[in-house]
Design a protein around this motif. Sequence first.
Motif, short mmCIF file in Angstrom:
data_model
loop_
_atom_site.label_atom_id
_atom_site.label_comp_id
_atom_site.label_asym_id
_atom_site.label_seq_id
_atom_site.Cartn_x
_atom_site.Cartn_y
_atom_site.Cartn_z
N LYS A 14 -2.10 -3.71 5.71
CA LYS A 14 -1.26 -4.71 5.06
C LYS A 14 -1.74 -4.97 3.63
CE LYS A 14 0.68 -7.69 7.66
NZ LYS A 14 0.98 -8.82 8.58
N ALA A 15 -3.04 -4.98 3.43
CA ALA A 15 -3.59 -5.19 2.08
C ALA A 15 -3.20 -4.04 1.16
CB ALA A 15 -5.11 -5.32 2.15
N ILE A 16 -3.30 -2.82 1.66
CA ILE A 16 -2.95 -1.64 0.87
C ILE A 16 -1.46 -1.64 0.54
CG2 ILE A 16 -2.73 0.88 0.98
CD1 ILE A 16 -5.39 0.87 2.59
N SER A 17 -0.65 -1.97 1.53
CA SER A 17 0.80 -2.00 1.33
C SER A 17 1.19 -3.04 0.29
CB SER A 17 1.50 -2.30 2.66
OG SER A 17 2.89 -2.42 2.49
N LEU A 18 0.49 -4.17 0.31
CA LEU A 18 0.80 -5.25 -0.63
C LEU A 18 0.50 -4.80 -2.06
CD1 LEU A 18 1.79 -8.20 -0.48
CD2 LEU A 18 -0.60 -8.90 -0.54
N VAL A 19 -0.64 -4.15 -2.26
CA VAL A 19 -1.00 -3.68 -3.60
C VAL A 19 -0.02 -2.61 -4.08
CG1 VAL A 19 -2.74 -2.43 -4.93
CG2 VAL A 19 -3.45 -4.24 -3.37
N LYS A 20 0.32 -1.69 -3.21
CA LYS A 20 1.22 -0.61 -3.61
C LYS A 20 2.64 -1.11 -3.87
CE LYS A 20 -1.20 3.34 -1.58
NZ LYS A 20 -1.14 4.49 -0.66
N GLY A 21 2.94 -2.29 -3.39
CA GLY A 21 4.26 -2.87 -3.63
C GLY A 21 4.38 -3.52 -5.00
N PHE A 22 3.26 -3.65 -5.70
CA PHE A 22 3.27 -4.24 -7.04
C PHE A 22 3.78 -3.19 -8.04
CE2 PHE A 22 1.40 -5.76 -11.02
CZ PHE A 22 1.64 -7.13 -10.93
N GLU A 23 4.75 -3.57 -8.85
CA GLU A 23 5.38 -2.62 -9.77
C GLU A 23 4.35 -2.00 -10.72
OE1 GLU A 23 9.12 -2.46 -12.96
OE2 GLU A 23 8.51 -4.35 -12.05
N ASN A 24 4.34 -0.67 -10.76
CA ASN A 24 3.42 0.08 -11.62
C ASN A 24 1.97 -0.34 -11.40
OD1 ASN A 24 5.57 1.51 -12.89
ND2 ASN A 24 5.91 -0.22 -14.28
N TYR A 25 1.59 -0.48 -10.12
CA TYR A 25 0.25 -0.94 -9.80
C TYR A 25 -0.84 -0.01 -10.33
CZ TYR A 25 0.01 2.62 -6.13
OH TYR A 25 -0.01 3.80 -5.44
N THR A 26 -0.51 1.26 -10.51
CA THR A 26 -1.50 2.23 -11.00
C THR A 26 -1.95 1.93 -12.43
OG1 THR A 26 0.28 3.71 -11.70
CG2 THR A 26 -0.66 4.07 -9.50
N LEU A 44 -7.68 -1.34 -4.42
CA LEU A 44 -7.07 -0.35 -3.54
C LEU A 44 -8.11 0.68 -3.08
CD1 LEU A 44 -4.37 0.47 -2.29
CD2 LEU A 44 -3.97 1.91 -4.29
N SER A 45 -8.92 1.13 -3.99
CA SER A 45 -9.97 2.10 -3.65
C SER A 45 -10.95 1.49 -2.64
CB SER A 45 -10.73 2.52 -4.91
OG SER A 45 -9.87 3.19 -5.81
N GLY A 46 -11.27 0.21 -2.85
CA GLY A 46 -12.17 -0.47 -1.93
C GLY A 46 -11.59 -0.61 -0.54
N TYR A 47 -10.30 -0.99 -0.45
CA TYR A 47 -9.65 -1.12 0.85
C TYR A 47 -9.64 0.21 1.59
CZ TYR A 47 -7.74 -5.46 -1.19
OH TYR A 47 -7.59 -6.69 -1.77
N GLU A 48 -9.26 1.26 0.89
CA GLU A 48 -9.15 2.57 1.52
C GLU A 48 -10.52 3.09 1.98
OE1 GLU A 48 -7.14 4.65 -1.58
OE2 GLU A 48 -5.13 4.23 -0.75
N GLU A 49 -11.54 2.79 1.19
CA GLU A 49 -12.88 3.22 1.57
C GLU A 49 -13.36 2.50 2.83
OE1 GLU A 49 -17.45 3.36 -0.22
OE2 GLU A 49 -15.78 2.67 -1.47
#
Length: 472
Positions: A110-122, A131-136
């Motif tokens: 859910k945390a990853i999905s929330l970040v990726k839902g932010f426009e132009n999050y990259t 995001l890197s921390g969550y995935e790790e």
Amino acid sequence: MKGQKGSYLNNKPKRRYSKLILLAVEAVLICAVVAGYFIFMRDFVHKKDGNSVKQEQNASGGKNTSGKGDTKVSTTPTPTELTEEEKREKEAAELLKQADAYAVQYDYDKAISLVKGFENYTQVKVLNDALSGYEEKKSTLKRFGAYDSADQINHLFFHILVADDSKAFDGDYRQKGYNYYMTTIPEFNAMLEQLYDQGYVLVQLHDVAKKVKNKDGSESFEPGDIMLPPDKKPLVISQDDVNYYEYMKEDGFARRIILDKDNNPTTEMLMDDGSVSVGDYDMVPLLEKFVKEHPDFSYKGAKGILALTGYEGALGYRTNDANSPSYKQDQKTVKKIVKVMKEKGWEFASHSYGHRDMGKATYAFTIKDTDRWEKEVGSLIGPTDIYIFPFGIDIETTMGHYSSKKFEYLKKSGFDYFCGVYKAPWMQIKSDYVRMTRRPMDGEAMLKFPERLKDLFDLSKVIDPNRPKWED
């Protein structure tokens, strides 16, 4: 004399020239002063006019009302305005707080999905780093954490907690029962602290074993997918008889669950002077408070299970008495409280209607008791598929598959999870139901059988010094 006269005539032109130079310097100085004055007045007037325009803008919502069509309005942001970039950074920071709240309770998806839902999050560094921390961290999770299988998971249960031991343990005829079955608030808090320190994490019963749909359309049960760090241990907690029976109200127990001004579940307690105090007088508000202070003690927001009988209502409201003047309002109140609690991760279970030994109960009694519970309690708390046996006595002693008509009726009534009592964890996951034993956290276990709890607690730091000695 001739020489002196010649000297005078020779010096006279020089004096005239000096005087002219002085006059010229004075003229230059006067011009400079005049010019400075005009420049000052020009800037002063310009600034004054600009402020007037800005004041008129503010008064008219930003529109030019001066009547001068060619007046230019400054577009420079005021100190209270944010640029688009600053707004975006602020939105990202707020989103990150919410994502972190999910992540701390192990809901990395859910945390990853929330970040990726932010426009132009990259393009936002703080989001990319998070995001890197969550995935790790997600990559390090293990199914069931420190355990190898679901049947190692503990299910601990309590009765209503003793809030005032001077009343519960006052030497009257009820003291022995309270000492036998109940846990005090200091003991409960001490247990929570030790469980947390040992890496236990609250999960819902439906996390432990889940219902799945098979390819042929049928349904069956299988172990859940609880994903935790390798040092964390899943744990289920439940509480029996959350009805606050009449006989207990003057013995140092809470009298009912309510919602506070912030819409959080808490409890009321009747005081000696007849007043009612609102506070942390039972498991629900205490566990809510502990999870708030230690959010990583909860897996995806899980709390506990409340098991309800029906013969004296629910949650402290006498919804069993249709003649009560507050009957309709009490029903509405219970429904409202249950709705809020479910949203906060609580589950509800049937504890039968009359709290009878369901192992000895006849098939006819099982039908009558189940139907009445559904009518008076199930109608208020909504559908539940959890059945917690009174006294922990199962409907069957078989270690194989349930085979009685009582089971068939309970299954037909919507119950899939059945919970008894035993001194150690035990679980049975069948295609059509789940059985799980619970470990009692009461006076008997602490005083008479302390060895049964040594894997969980240092009882020397748990047992309330005001608790009476054990009496057989």
